[in-house]
Design a protein around this motif. Structure first.
Motif: not given
Length: 110
Positions: A7-23
């Motif tokens: 879920g990581g990546g590049s985003v501008q300030p003020g933006g949103s991301l969601t990270l996930s963790c698969a086990v």
């Protein structure tokens, strides 16, 4: 047991991301799940973590902007700032081990 952060990546300030963790694999008696991050040249620091006892803790710099969801430990990151740029690591802990994912890069820049 392997943890896979995504879920990581590049985003501008003020933006949103969601990270996930698969086990993959089975971890017995999990007592906490969460996220840490490490920026270049800095020590790894807590982002967010929750415990089976019901406690949730956030790093001071992300309070009010990040939310960790119980169950899958997804990390919703809102209002991202350049200082949030780092490699983000998911972690799962039980009474005798700490498991870590390989990390996912988050870059916040204009």
């Amino acid at each position: 047991v392997q943890l896979q952060a995504s879920g990581g990546g590049s985003v501008q300030p003020g933006g949103s991301l969601t990270l996930s963790c698969a086990v993959s694999g089975r971890i017995l008696s999990i007592n906490s799940r969460g996220w840490y991050r490490q920026a270049s040249g800095r020590e790894r620091e807590l982002v967010a973590i929750y415990t089976n006892s019901g406690a949730t803790d956030y790093g001071d710099s992300v309070k009010g902007r990040f939310t960790i969801f119980r169950g899958n430990a997804d990390l919703q990151m809102n209002n991202l700032k350049p200082e949030d740029t780092a490699v983000y690591y998911c972690t799962v802990r039980n009474g005798w081990n700490s498991y870590w994912g390989q990390g996912t890069q988050v870059t916040v820049s204009s």
